[in-house]
Design a protein around this motif. Structure first.
Motif, PDB file in Angstrom:
ATOM      1  N   LEU A   6     -22.134  26.147  -1.173  1.00 58.33           N
ATOM      2  CA  LEU A   6     -21.151  25.424  -1.005  1.00 58.33           C
ATOM      3  C   LEU A   6     -20.177  25.772  -0.104  1.00 58.33           C
ATOM      4  O   LEU A   6     -19.737  25.049   0.884  1.00 58.33           O
ATOM      5  N   ALA A   7     -19.499  26.904  -0.232  1.00 59.34           N
ATOM      6  CA  ALA A   7     -18.637  27.552   0.887  1.00 59.34           C
ATOM      7  C   ALA A   7     -19.438  27.696   2.186  1.00 59.34           C
ATOM      8  O   ALA A   7     -18.683  27.423   3.115  1.00 59.34           O
ATOM      9  N   ALA A   8     -20.515  28.132   2.426  1.00 58.98           N
ATOM     10  CA  ALA A   8     -21.444  27.946   3.464  1.00 58.98           C
ATOM     11  C   ALA A   8     -21.413  26.831   4.288  1.00 58.98           C
ATOM     12  O   ALA A   8     -21.032  26.730   5.526  1.00 58.98           O
ATOM     13  N   PHE A   9     -21.769  25.798   3.441  1.00 61.13           N
ATOM     14  CA  PHE A   9     -22.001  24.574   4.237  1.00 61.13           C
ATOM     15  C   PHE A   9     -20.625  23.824   4.386  1.00 61.13           C
ATOM     16  O   PHE A   9     -20.473  23.107   5.424  1.00 61.13           O
ATOM     17  N   GLU A  10     -19.352  24.281   3.564  1.00 59.32           N
ATOM     18  CA  GLU A  10     -18.272  23.700   3.864  1.00 59.32           C
ATOM     19  C   GLU A  10     -17.686  24.407   5.289  1.00 59.32           C
ATOM     20  O   GLU A  10     -16.979  23.664   6.055  1.00 59.32           O
TER      21      GLU A  10
END
Length: 169
Positions: free
Chosen positions: A84-88
């Motif tokens: 999630l952090a990477a895609f955000e």
């Protein structure tokens, strides 16, 4: 013929596209290291797409009688705490790319450079697609939350992404 101002602005975007490629390659490596091969595949394809975007801009500069000036690529992060952090981070980055493309469109209009304005329409459309796709993955990641099976299934879905070059032919 490109104006000097337009040539410099497109060269800056070429560098930004290569930085994007480098960022996505780093993300791909991080996910591969973590055993999320589908997400690694998704980012590997992003890496290739960004290289194509740079190439398309380079071809435009050359076709318009300009000079391509490749600059050093700044360092990128190498690890993310979660998918999630990477895609955000990816969505935030793509929104910044959209702003850069919009600024190029504004410059092309101000310079009355209709050839560049026409070329940039493709990039405007591409950015809409990029942001929409990443937002969809973020939405899916939020739905699955900490569910490992859900993450596994999403990873398998992202493994099916296939590269399609916009410069082929």
């Amino acid at each position: 013929m490109l104006s000097k101002k337009m040539e410099e602005a497109i060269n800056a975007q070429i560098n930004a596209e290569f930085w994007s490629a480098y960022l996505y390659l780093s993300m791909s490596c991080d996910f591969a290291r973590k055993g999320l091969k589908g997400m690694a595949n998704w980012f590997s394809i992003q890496f290739r797409e960004e290289q194509d975007h740079a190439r398309m801009l380079m071809d435009h500069v050359l076709a318009r009688g300009g000079k391509v000036a490749l600059a050093p690529i700044a360092e990128v992060p190498s690890a993310w705490d979660s998918p999630l952090a990477a895609f955000e981070d990816t969505l935030k980055h793509e929104k910044s790319v959209t702003a850069r493309i919009n600024a190029l469109c504004e410059l092309a209009a101000a310079e009355k450079d209709f050839a560049s304005a026409n070329r940039l329409v493709w990039f405007v459309d591409e950015q809409i697609e990029e942001e929409e796709n990443v937002q969809g993955i973020i939405d899916a990641l939020k739905l699955v939350g900490d569910d490992k099976v859900g993450t596994f299934m999403l990873d398998k879905e992202l493994a099916g992404r296939v590269y399609a070059s916009p410069v082929a032919g």
